[in-house]
Design a protein around this motif. Structure first.
Motif, PDB file in Angstrom:
ATOM      1  N   ALA A 190      17.537  81.350  32.012  1.00  0.00           N
ATOM      2  CA  ALA A 190      18.666  80.860  31.219  1.00  0.00           C
ATOM      3  C   ALA A 190      19.861  81.800  31.337  1.00  0.00           C
ATOM      4  O   ALA A 190      21.017  81.346  31.455  1.00  0.00           O
ATOM      5  CB  ALA A 190      18.255  80.697  29.759  1.00  0.00           C
ATOM      6  N   LEU A 191      19.601  83.106  31.333  1.00  0.00           N
ATOM      7  CA  LEU A 191      20.698  84.057  31.488  1.00  0.00           C
ATOM      8  C   LEU A 191      21.266  84.000  32.902  1.00  0.00           C
ATOM      9  O   LEU A 191      22.483  84.169  33.098  1.00  0.00           O
ATOM     10  CB  LEU A 191      20.233  85.472  31.150  1.00  0.00           C
ATOM     11  CG  LEU A 191      21.316  86.557  31.192  1.00  0.00           C
ATOM     12  CD1 LEU A 191      22.510  86.207  30.300  1.00  0.00           C
ATOM     13  CD2 LEU A 191      20.747  87.918  30.805  1.00  0.00           C
ATOM     14  N   ALA A 192      20.420  83.738  33.884  1.00  0.00           N
ATOM     15  CA  ALA A 192      20.917  83.575  35.253  1.00  0.00           C
ATOM     16  C   ALA A 192      21.851  82.369  35.344  1.00  0.00           C
ATOM     17  O   ALA A 192      22.927  82.444  35.953  1.00  0.00           O
ATOM     18  CB  ALA A 192      19.754  83.431  36.229  1.00  0.00           C
ATOM     19  N   ALA A 193      21.443  81.258  34.743  1.00  0.00           N
ATOM     20  CA  ALA A 193      22.302  80.076  34.750  1.00  0.00           C
ATOM     21  C   ALA A 193      23.610  80.358  34.026  1.00  0.00           C
ATOM     22  O   ALA A 193      24.692  79.922  34.458  1.00  0.00           O
ATOM     23  CB  ALA A 193      21.575  78.903  34.106  1.00  0.00           C
ATOM     24  N   ARG A 194      23.531  81.084  32.937  1.00  0.00           N
ATOM     25  CA  ARG A 194      24.735  81.435  32.195  1.00  0.00           C
ATOM     26  C   ARG A 194      25.616  82.378  33.019  1.00  0.00           C
ATOM     27  O   ARG A 194      26.847  82.236  33.034  1.00  0.00           O
ATOM     28  CB  ARG A 194      24.354  82.092  30.859  1.00  0.00           C
ATOM     29  CG  ARG A 194      25.523  82.574  30.018  1.00  0.00           C
ATOM     30  CD  ARG A 194      26.459  81.455  29.632  1.00  0.00           C
ATOM     31  NE  ARG A 194      27.535  81.930  28.772  1.00  0.00           N
ATOM     32  CZ  ARG A 194      28.749  81.407  28.728  1.00  0.00           C
ATOM     33  NH1 ARG A 194      29.064  80.361  29.494  1.00  0.00           N
ATOM     34  NH2 ARG A 194      29.654  81.908  27.919  1.00  0.00           N
ATOM     35  N   SER A 195      24.997  83.318  33.719  1.00  0.00           N
ATOM     36  CA  SER A 195      25.761  84.236  34.559  1.00  0.00           C
ATOM     37  C   SER A 195      26.525  83.484  35.637  1.00  0.00           C
ATOM     38  O   SER A 195      27.713  83.733  35.881  1.00  0.00           O
ATOM     39  CB  SER A 195      24.823  85.274  35.199  1.00  0.00           C
ATOM     40  OG  SER A 195      24.349  86.179  34.235  1.00  0.00           O
ATOM     41  N   HIS A 196      25.845  82.553  36.276  1.00  0.00           N
ATOM     42  CA  HIS A 196      26.515  81.743  37.296  1.00  0.00           C
ATOM     43  C   HIS A 196      27.662  80.953  36.672  1.00  0.00           C
ATOM     44  O   HIS A 196      28.760  80.857  37.248  1.00  0.00           O
ATOM     45  CB  HIS A 196      25.512  80.810  37.966  1.00  0.00           C
ATOM     46  CG  HIS A 196      26.154  79.806  38.868  1.00  0.00           C
ATOM     47  ND1 HIS A 196      26.314  78.472  38.516  1.00  0.00           N
ATOM     48  CD2 HIS A 196      26.707  79.937  40.099  1.00  0.00           C
ATOM     49  CE1 HIS A 196      26.913  77.837  39.502  1.00  0.00           C
ATOM     50  NE2 HIS A 196      27.168  78.691  40.476  1.00  0.00           N
ATOM     51  N   ALA A 197      27.448  80.404  35.498  1.00  0.00           N
ATOM     52  CA  ALA A 197      28.488  79.614  34.834  1.00  0.00           C
ATOM     53  C   ALA A 197      29.696  80.480  34.473  1.00  0.00           C
ATOM     54  O   ALA A 197      30.849  80.049  34.618  1.00  0.00           O
ATOM     55  CB  ALA A 197      27.921  78.941  33.585  1.00  0.00           C
ATOM     56  N   MET A 231      25.404  91.206  39.574  1.00  0.00           N
ATOM     57  CA  MET A 231      24.272  92.101  39.813  1.00  0.00           C
ATOM     58  C   MET A 231      23.015  91.627  39.094  1.00  0.00           C
ATOM     59  O   MET A 231      21.895  91.808  39.594  1.00  0.00           O
ATOM     60  CB  MET A 231      24.635  93.520  39.377  1.00  0.00           C
ATOM     61  CG  MET A 231      25.718  94.168  40.226  1.00  0.00           C
ATOM     62  SD  MET A 231      25.266  94.389  41.967  1.00  0.00           S
ATOM     63  CE  MET A 231      24.001  95.658  41.838  1.00  0.00           C
ATOM     64  N   TYR A 232      23.184  91.021  37.926  1.00  0.00           N
ATOM     65  CA  TYR A 232      22.020  90.437  37.250  1.00  0.00           C
ATOM     66  C   TYR A 232      21.390  89.353  38.125  1.00  0.00           C
ATOM     67  O   TYR A 232      20.160  89.285  38.270  1.00  0.00           O
ATOM     68  CB  TYR A 232      22.410  89.865  35.896  1.00  0.00           C
ATOM     69  CG  TYR A 232      21.246  89.158  35.219  1.00  0.00           C
ATOM     70  CD1 TYR A 232      20.270  89.882  34.540  1.00  0.00           C
ATOM     71  CD2 TYR A 232      21.097  87.782  35.307  1.00  0.00           C
ATOM     72  CE1 TYR A 232      19.183  89.249  33.964  1.00  0.00           C
ATOM     73  CE2 TYR A 232      20.015  87.139  34.730  1.00  0.00           C
ATOM     74  CZ  TYR A 232      19.059  87.877  34.056  1.00  0.00           C
ATOM     75  OH  TYR A 232      17.979  87.242  33.501  1.00  0.00           O
ATOM     76  N   LEU A 233      22.220  88.508  38.732  1.00  0.00           N
ATOM     77  CA  LEU A 233      21.695  87.458  39.600  1.00  0.00           C
ATOM     78  C   LEU A 233      20.952  88.046  40.788  1.00  0.00           C
ATOM     79  O   LEU A 233      19.906  87.537  41.203  1.00  0.00           O
ATOM     80  CB  LEU A 233      22.836  86.560  40.084  1.00  0.00           C
ATOM     81  CG  LEU A 233      23.473  85.648  39.037  1.00  0.00           C
ATOM     82  CD1 LEU A 233      24.678  84.930  39.624  1.00  0.00           C
ATOM     83  CD2 LEU A 233      22.463  84.646  38.501  1.00  0.00           C
ATOM     84  N   ILE A 234      21.477  89.126  41.359  1.00  0.00           N
ATOM     85  CA  ILE A 234      20.805  89.765  42.493  1.00  0.00           C
ATOM     86  C   ILE A 234      19.429  90.269  42.085  1.00  0.00           C
ATOM     87  O   ILE A 234      18.425  90.013  42.770  1.00  0.00           O
ATOM     88  CB  ILE A 234      21.667  90.918  43.039  1.00  0.00           C
ATOM     89  CG1 ILE A 234      22.939  90.375  43.696  1.00  0.00           C
ATOM     90  CG2 ILE A 234      20.869  91.758  44.039  1.00  0.00           C
ATOM     91  CD1 ILE A 234      23.944  91.451  44.077  1.00  0.00           C
ATOM     92  N   LEU A 235      19.355  91.000  40.980  1.00  0.00           N
ATOM     93  CA  LEU A 235      18.075  91.558  40.561  1.00  0.00           C
ATOM     94  C   LEU A 235      17.095  90.463  40.152  1.00  0.00           C
ATOM     95  O   LEU A 235      15.904  90.528  40.475  1.00  0.00           O
ATOM     96  CB  LEU A 235      18.273  92.554  39.414  1.00  0.00           C
ATOM     97  CG  LEU A 235      17.007  93.251  38.915  1.00  0.00           C
ATOM     98  CD1 LEU A 235      16.260  93.953  40.044  1.00  0.00           C
ATOM     99  CD2 LEU A 235      17.350  94.237  37.797  1.00  0.00           C
TER     100      LEU A 235
END
Length: 362
Positions: free
Chosen positions: A9-16, A350-354
């Motif tokens: 969910a945080l990844a989706a939010r990060s992308h958004a 960077m969150y998405l990368i990790l």
């Protein structure tokens, strides 16, 4: 304990967050609401942000960013050619900037602009993106060639570091980014330009191994005894030293020992910027390296720490003040620039990368 669903969910939010703030022309603003960053895009920040977006699977957004960079750099062809002709006499104030306005200009207010690491970071990012998605990198060749020509001419010149400090030094993380970018670019270059890029990359690596280590680990700048939170990038992704090598292992261990506090990583021990807090993007960088080094539990500790720093609406800041190194300096920066940059798009990238490195994106 954070669940996989929460990480996703945080990844989706990060992308958004990243794509919502991407400029129509393609630039990723560093931080859309922060007084000192808004209105500008950095090649370093954007290169890592684009890597996160690329890993998330958003090819179109990453393409737009790389299209923008290539256009901006191609427009600098004459400037770079003049500087190369001047050689060692080329003045610092005439170097192309580290940050650009969204229309590709330098900006009106003064900044610490001569930084070469962003050019290397972008080269690595664009080639890695093209390789991942089977794209023809010739699309970005005009910008790639300008970046390569700039770096091969000035790779060994002292400049500001990742944190826009100490222009008088040659910084190991900068040399790492240059090495990684030039090595990546070799796959799309030929002739004398390829030979020059390979020679510069090899020379940067040799310089670091000769003058940029102490007690078996990489150091902040040539001749320094200290480490910096950006140094793991010299291992992964830039490959200045081989992952798993004694120098890599000693560097990760030293960064963790000196700068990691409960999963959040400081920039360096003398950092007074906003009191010297813990940076989310550096926590992700160390976690990325731990994952590649065969320590997924250590990497997940950093992913969990980053997730815990998200605001209620899922935005990730630049740094947090839970473990300040120099708390007395924090009020000065709050008065000067206001609250810490939130969201910082580089933190989200960077969150998405990790998250991808740990297999929790999908």
């Amino acid at each position: 304990m954070t669940t996989v669903a929460q990480y996703q969910a945080l990844a989706a939010r990060s992308h958004a967050v990243i794509t919502a703030h991407q400029h129509p022309g393609g630039a990723y603003p560093a931080a859309p609401t922060f007084s000192a960053y808004r209105g500008y895009a950095w090649l370093r920040d954007g290169g890592f942000t684009a890597e996160g977006v690329s890993r998330f699977g958003d090819v179109a957004s990453a393409n737009r960013f790389h299209d923008w960079v290539s256009r901006v750099l191609a427009d600098r062809r004459a400037q770079v050619d003049r500087l190369r002709s001047a050689g060692a006499a080329a003045p610092v104030e005439q170097m192309p900037p580290t940050r650009f306005t969204f229309d590709g200009h330098d900006g009106a207010d003064p900044w610490w602009n001569f930084q070469t690491d962003g050019y290397g970071t972008w080269l690595w990012s664009v080639v890695t993106h093209a390789r991942r998605h089977g794209l023809d990198p010739a699309r970005w060749l005009p910008g790639i060639e300008v970046a390569v020509d700039f770096l091969t001419a000035f790779w060994d010149r002292p400049c500001y570091d990742w944190w826009e400090e100490h222009v008088e030094h040659r910084h190991v993380s900068t040399l790492g980014a240059i090495h990684g970018g030039l090595r990546a670019a070799l796959s799309v270059l030929d002739g004398s330009r390829a030979s020059a890029a390979a020679a510069a990359a090899d020379a940067a690596r040799q310089l670091v191994l000769t003058e940029g280590t102490r007690d078996g680990h990489l150091v902040k700048w040539l001749g320094s005894p200290a480490v910096d939170g950006s140094l793991p990038a010299c291992v992964v992704p830039f490959g200045l030293v081989d992952a798993g090598s004694p120098v890599a292992a000693a560097t990760l261990a030293k960064v963790a020992a000196d700068l990691d506090a409960d999963g959040g990583v400081h920039r360096f021990t003398a950092d007074v910027f906003y009191g010297g807090g813990q940076w989310l993007l550096l926590s992700a960088l160390l976690g990325w390296n731990l994952a590649r080094a065969g320590d997924p539990a250590g990497a997940r500790r950093h992913l969990s720490w980053i997730a815990d720093q998200a605001t209620a609406d899922g935005e990730l800041p630049e740094q947090v003040p839970h473990h300040l190194l120099h708390p007395a300096s924090r009020p000065e920066w709050l008065d000067r620039w206001g609250p810490v940059a939130t969201p910082l798009l580089w933190s989200h990238g960077m969150y998405l990368i990790l998250a991808d490195e740990l297999g929790v994106l999908a």
